[in-house]
Motif scaffolding. Structure first.
Motif, PDB file in Angstrom:
ATOM      1  N   VAL A 198       1.002  -1.090   0.009  1.00 34.45           N
ATOM      2  CA  VAL A 198       0.011  -0.038  -0.062  1.00 34.45           C
ATOM      3  C   VAL A 198       0.939   1.153   0.198  1.00 34.45           C
ATOM      4  CG1 VAL A 198      -1.821   1.221   1.199  1.00 34.45           C
ATOM      5  CG2 VAL A 198      -1.663  -1.271   1.248  1.00 34.45           C
ATOM      6  N   GLN A 199       0.592   2.089  -0.845  1.00 35.43           N
ATOM      7  CA  GLN A 199       1.342   3.300  -1.013  1.00 35.43           C
ATOM      8  C   GLN A 199       0.719   4.347  -1.095  1.00 35.43           C
ATOM      9  OE1 GLN A 199       3.320   3.906  -4.721  1.00 35.43           O
ATOM     10  NE2 GLN A 199       4.818   5.531  -4.131  1.00 35.43           N
ATOM     11  N   VAL A 200       0.726   5.449  -0.164  1.00 34.46           N
ATOM     12  CA  VAL A 200       0.142   6.697  -0.249  1.00 34.46           C
ATOM     13  C   VAL A 200       0.828   7.633  -0.981  1.00 34.46           C
ATOM     14  CG1 VAL A 200      -1.025   8.707   1.048  1.00 34.46           C
ATOM     15  CG2 VAL A 200      -0.896   6.257   2.241  1.00 34.46           C
TER      16      VAL A 200
ATOM     17  N   VAL B 296       4.564   7.643   1.934  1.00 34.10           N
ATOM     18  CA  VAL B 296       4.480   6.616   2.926  1.00 34.10           C
ATOM     19  C   VAL B 296       3.805   5.157   2.130  1.00 34.10           C
ATOM     20  CG1 VAL B 296       3.400   5.899   5.002  1.00 34.10           C
ATOM     21  CG2 VAL B 296       3.492   8.068   4.734  1.00 34.10           C
ATOM     22  N   SER B 297       4.542   3.917   2.656  1.00 36.71           N
ATOM     23  CA  SER B 297       4.193   2.944   1.927  1.00 36.71           C
ATOM     24  C   SER B 297       4.247   1.868   3.027  1.00 36.71           C
ATOM     25  CB  SER B 297       4.817   2.525   0.616  1.00 36.71           C
ATOM     26  OG  SER B 297       6.119   2.248   1.069  1.00 36.71           O
TER      27      SER B 297
ATOM     28  N   MET C 199      -4.922  -2.400  10.129  1.00 39.26           N
ATOM     29  CA  MET C 199      -5.225  -0.920  10.276  1.00 39.26           C
ATOM     30  C   MET C 199      -4.034  -0.256  10.568  1.00 39.26           C
ATOM     31  SD  MET C 199      -7.791   1.112  10.676  1.00 39.26           S
ATOM     32  CE  MET C 199      -8.221   2.654  11.455  1.00 39.26           C
ATOM     33  N   ASN C 200      -3.978   0.968   9.525  1.00 34.24           N
ATOM     34  CA  ASN C 200      -2.606   1.689   9.596  1.00 34.24           C
ATOM     35  C   ASN C 200      -3.399   3.242   9.820  1.00 34.24           C
ATOM     36  OD1 ASN C 200      -0.057   0.769  10.061  1.00 34.24           O
ATOM     37  ND2 ASN C 200      -0.151   0.023   7.934  1.00 34.24           N
ATOM     38  N   GLU C 201      -2.724   4.069  10.436  1.00 28.42           N
ATOM     39  CA  GLU C 201      -3.152   5.231  10.893  1.00 28.42           C
ATOM     40  C   GLU C 201      -2.103   6.074  10.599  1.00 28.42           C
ATOM     41  OE1 GLU C 201      -5.961   6.554  13.923  1.00 28.42           O
ATOM     42  OE2 GLU C 201      -7.251   5.184  12.994  1.00 28.42           O
ATOM     43  N   ILE C 202      -1.776   7.048   9.684  1.00 24.85           N
ATOM     44  CA  ILE C 202      -0.875   7.813   9.294  1.00 24.85           C
ATOM     45  C   ILE C 202      -0.846   9.188   9.323  1.00 24.85           C
ATOM     46  CG2 ILE C 202       0.807   8.069   7.525  1.00 24.85           C
ATOM     47  CD1 ILE C 202      -0.051   5.332   6.418  1.00 24.85           C
ATOM     48  N   GLN C 203      -0.267   9.825  10.261  1.00 23.95           N
ATOM     49  CA  GLN C 203      -0.355  11.515  10.311  1.00 23.95           C
ATOM     50  C   GLN C 203       0.240  11.940   9.021  1.00 23.95           C
ATOM     51  OE1 GLN C 203       1.281  13.369  13.673  1.00 23.95           O
ATOM     52  NE2 GLN C 203      -0.442  14.965  13.308  1.00 23.95           N
ATOM     53  N   MET C 204      -0.508  12.745   8.237  1.00 22.07           N
ATOM     54  CA  MET C 204       0.161  13.347   6.966  1.00 22.07           C
ATOM     55  C   MET C 204       1.171  14.632   7.393  1.00 22.07           C
ATOM     56  SD  MET C 204      -1.040  11.566   4.320  1.00 22.07           S
ATOM     57  CE  MET C 204      -0.632  10.080   5.530  1.00 22.07           C
ATOM     58  N   PRO C 205       2.411  14.426   6.705  1.00 19.96           N
ATOM     59  CA  PRO C 205       3.300  15.418   7.184  1.00 19.96           C
ATOM     60  C   PRO C 205       3.135  16.654   6.390  1.00 19.96           C
ATOM     61  CG  PRO C 205       4.607  13.825   5.902  1.00 19.96           C
ATOM     62  CD  PRO C 205       2.995  13.447   5.992  1.00 19.96           C
ATOM     63  N   ARG C 206       2.539  16.711   5.139  1.00 23.43           N
ATOM     64  CA  ARG C 206       2.503  17.693   4.268  1.00 23.43           C
ATOM     65  C   ARG C 206       1.311  18.027   3.308  1.00 23.43           C
ATOM     66  NH1 ARG C 206       7.144  15.383   3.811  1.00 23.43           N
ATOM     67  NH2 ARG C 206       7.236  14.365   1.888  1.00 23.43           N
TER      68      ARG C 206
ATOM     69  N   THR D 133      -0.604  -2.619  -4.572  1.00 24.81           N
ATOM     70  CA  THR D 133       0.014  -3.536  -5.616  1.00 24.81           C
ATOM     71  C   THR D 133      -0.062  -4.973  -5.030  1.00 24.81           C
ATOM     72  OG1 THR D 133       1.628  -1.989  -6.301  1.00 24.81           O
ATOM     73  CG2 THR D 133       2.166  -4.114  -6.879  1.00 24.81           C
ATOM     74  N   ALA D 134      -0.932  -5.958  -5.680  1.00 25.66           N
ATOM     75  CA  ALA D 134      -1.116  -7.248  -5.063  1.00 25.66           C
ATOM     76  C   ALA D 134      -0.630  -8.269  -5.938  1.00 25.66           C
ATOM     77  CB  ALA D 134      -2.636  -7.432  -4.722  1.00 25.66           C
ATOM     78  N   ASP D 135      -0.131  -9.488  -5.221  1.00 27.30           N
ATOM     79  CA  ASP D 135       0.430 -10.543  -5.936  1.00 27.30           C
ATOM     80  C   ASP D 135      -0.931 -10.976  -6.356  1.00 27.30           C
ATOM     81  OD1 ASP D 135       2.910 -10.225  -5.230  1.00 27.30           O
ATOM     82  OD2 ASP D 135       3.024 -11.593  -3.786  1.00 27.30           O
ATOM     83  N   PRO D 136      -0.761 -12.048  -7.607  1.00 23.44           N
ATOM     84  CA  PRO D 136      -1.981 -12.399  -8.352  1.00 23.44           C
ATOM     85  C   PRO D 136      -3.044 -13.117  -7.702  1.00 23.44           C
ATOM     86  CG  PRO D 136       0.072 -13.094  -9.618  1.00 23.44           C
ATOM     87  CD  PRO D 136       0.445 -12.545  -8.128  1.00 23.44           C
TER      88      PRO D 136
END
Length: 142
Positions: free
Chosen positions: A82-84, A89-90, A104-111, A121-124
Motif C-alpha cells: 500500500v502506497q500513499v 508513505v508505504s 489497520m494503519n493510521e498515518i499522520q500526513m506531514p505535508r 500492488t497485489a500478488d496475483p
C-alpha cells in the motif's frame, strides 16, 4: 353427575433446555469493507473483493496534520503493498491462503498536497477489501 368445579388439567412436562449458543461475531472478510462511517472515520473510498493492482483517489487531496486511516482485509498467498502517493508513505502486508488477515494503519500526513491517491500492488492470488478515511480522533502518538 360431574363435580361443579373444573377438573385439574395435567400440566405439560417441561425440561430445562441448555441455553442456545450465541453465534460467533462475524470475522473479517474480503467481501465486506473493514470500516464504516459508524467507526467515526470520515470514509473517502472503499472496495471489496479486489484482486490485482488498483489506485483510488483521496478526495480533496492530502492535508498536513490530518490522520489517514487505512483498514485492509487480505486473503491468499502473497503480498499486498500500500502506497500513499503524494504522502511519501508505504507499507507491506503479508497475506495467507484460506485466512483473512485484518490490518489497520493510521498515518499522520506531514505535508499538504492538492491531490493524493492510495495505490495497491497485489500478488496475483491475493484478494482484498479496504476502507480509507480521515480519523478525527486518532490514537496518541508515542
Amino acid at each position: 353427575m360431574p363435580p361443579p368445579w373444573p377438573r385439574p388439567v395435567a400440566a405439560p412436562f417441561l425440561t430445562a433446555q441448555p441455553p442456545l449458543p450465541r453465534p460467533a461475531p462475524p470475522g473479517p472478510s474480503v467481501h465486506q469493507v473493514p470500516l464504516t462511517g459508524s467507526n467515526g472515520i470520515e470514509v473517502l473510498a472503499d472496495g471489496t473483493t479486489v484482486k490485482g493492482d488498483a489506485t483510488y483517489p483521496i478526495p480533496g487531496g492530502i492535508k498536513a496534520g490530518r490522520t489517514l486511516a487505512i483498514a485492509i482485509n487480505c486473503e491468499g498467498p502473497g503480498r499486498l503493498t500500500v502506497q500513499v502517493r503524494s504522502g511519501g508513505v508505504s507499507f507491506l502486508l503479508r497475506c495467507e491462503k484460506d485466512k483473512v488477515l485484518p490490518a489497520m494503519n493510521e498515518i499522520q500526513m506531514p505535508r499538504t498536497h492538492a491531490t493524493g491517491s492510495l495505490h495497491f500492488t497485489a500478488d496475483p492470488d491475493v484478494t482484498w477489501s479496504f476502507t480509507i478515511g480521515w480519523d478525527p480522533n486518532p490514537p496518541e502518538r508515542r
